[in-house]
Design an enzyme around this catalytic site. Sequence first.
Site, short mmCIF file in Angstrom:
data_model
loop_
_atom_site.label_atom_id
_atom_site.label_comp_id
_atom_site.label_asym_id
_atom_site.label_seq_id
_atom_site.Cartn_x
_atom_site.Cartn_y
_atom_site.Cartn_z
N HIS A 95 0.80 -1.23 0.00
CA HIS A 95 0.00 0.00 0.00
C HIS A 95 0.83 1.28 0.00
CE1 HIS A 95 -4.58 0.60 0.78
NE2 HIS A 95 -4.15 1.23 -0.30
N HIS A 124 -7.32 -1.27 7.59
CA HIS A 124 -6.48 -0.27 8.27
C HIS A 124 -6.74 1.11 7.70
CE1 HIS A 124 -4.30 -4.18 8.04
NE2 HIS A 124 -4.07 -3.94 9.33
N ASP A 126 -4.21 3.40 7.49
CA ASP A 126 -2.95 3.83 6.84
C ASP A 126 -2.76 5.34 6.95
OD1 ASP A 126 -2.56 1.17 6.28
OD2 ASP A 126 -3.21 1.31 4.19
N ASP A 224 -7.39 -2.63 -0.78
CA ASP A 224 -6.40 -3.43 -0.05
C ASP A 224 -6.98 -4.84 0.11
OD1 ASP A 224 -4.91 -4.63 2.14
OD2 ASP A 224 -4.37 -2.63 2.85
N GLU A 269 -1.50 -4.93 -1.83
CA GLU A 269 -1.17 -5.80 -0.71
C GLU A 269 -1.28 -7.29 -1.01
OE1 GLU A 269 0.28 -5.15 2.26
OE2 GLU A 269 0.27 -2.96 2.17
N1 ARG Z 1 -1.09 0.38 11.36
C1 ARG Z 1 -0.16 -0.67 11.18
C2 ARG Z 1 1.24 -0.11 10.92
O1 ARG Z 1 1.44 1.07 10.87
C3 ARG Z 1 -0.58 -1.58 10.04
C4 ARG Z 1 -0.60 -0.93 8.71
C5 ARG Z 1 -1.08 -1.88 7.69
N2 ARG Z 1 -1.15 -1.26 6.42
C6 ARG Z 1 -1.38 -1.90 5.28
N3 ARG Z 1 -1.33 -1.18 4.19
N4 ARG Z 1 -1.62 -3.17 5.25
O2 ARG Z 1 2.19 -0.85 10.76
MN MN Z 2 -3.68 -0.62 3.45
MN MN Z 3 -4.74 -3.02 5.24
#
Ligand code: ARG
Ligand code: MN
Ligand code: MN
Length: 304
Positions: A95, A124, A126, A224, A269
Amino acid sequence: KTCILIGAPVDSGKRRRGCLMGPDSYRTAGLRETLVDLGHDVVDQGNLAPRPFKDDHPDHPLFALNETIAWTQSLADAAETAMSEGVPIFLGGDHALSAGTVSGVAAHAAKQGSPQFVLWLDAHSDFHTPLSSDSGNLHGTPVAYFSGADGFDGFPEVAHPVLQTNICIIGLRSVDEAERKALEASDIHRHDMREIDESGIAKPLAAFLKRVQQANGQLHVSLDVDFLDPDVAPAVGTTVPGGATVREAHLVMEMLHDSGLVTSMDLVELNPFLDDRGRTAKVMVDLAASAFGRRIFDRRTRSY
Ligand code: ARG
Ligand code: MN
Ligand code: MN
Ligand code: MN
């Protein structure tokens, strides 16, 4: 309009490797053929590469910072260019790639004088910045980046940030504390799984699409894999139980198609290393098909 497939094998946004195989997994699952069967002109531009980049400082808290910056540069350019050629579909890649794709399509929108909207389908938010992230994984930061948050030193300047009120996130069920606070202080439209359970997924989406239409906006959709429940989409590093069903996801995609508003899309992802005989790639291709016009009784790629 021509569908433009752009491979974005970004694998720098987190530590677990494998998303670099995503673009070829979508190709293997027949994305191009599926869109052609739906009557679209499709051009596969192959895979992009990041700009040249230097090694990171050995004890920098952010993982693969320079590589992610280099991807953001090349993707933003490619996205802006592709917008004048058709509807780009970015084949991820993790992502972190959306820092580039969304800032690029938003630059195009600004030149057209139309507002940019973003639909973020994800477990999430993000919405970390490099300063608030505890993981140091930059795939957790693109929404903050393209909406103009501070803390992205070294990244390209975001000339045309997406307004918070033009962003809608659906599917939330894993939000870190710093992100939750920042989201609650923001104007981002955010819909968690509880809301979907209580009122259905069509309601917040329809309200958002109405705003896009009334504003005559461009709409970027970022899907995602972990928006979906891991039982039906296991090929992702950040599985979170309790995700969208296949049916909910198709409904979203069908509504997007019916709206006629989608101008660009990310599929992100997918980690084919974690897949189960290609089933996650196939679900994602089926969802893209719904977003580009596949209907019940029009399943031309299937036989009974
Ligand atoms: N909030 C978590 C982090 O900062 C998970 C982020 C997941 N993001 C994603 N694009 N899958 O690590
Ligand atoms: Mn994401
Ligand atoms: Mn995610
Ligand atoms: Mn809302």
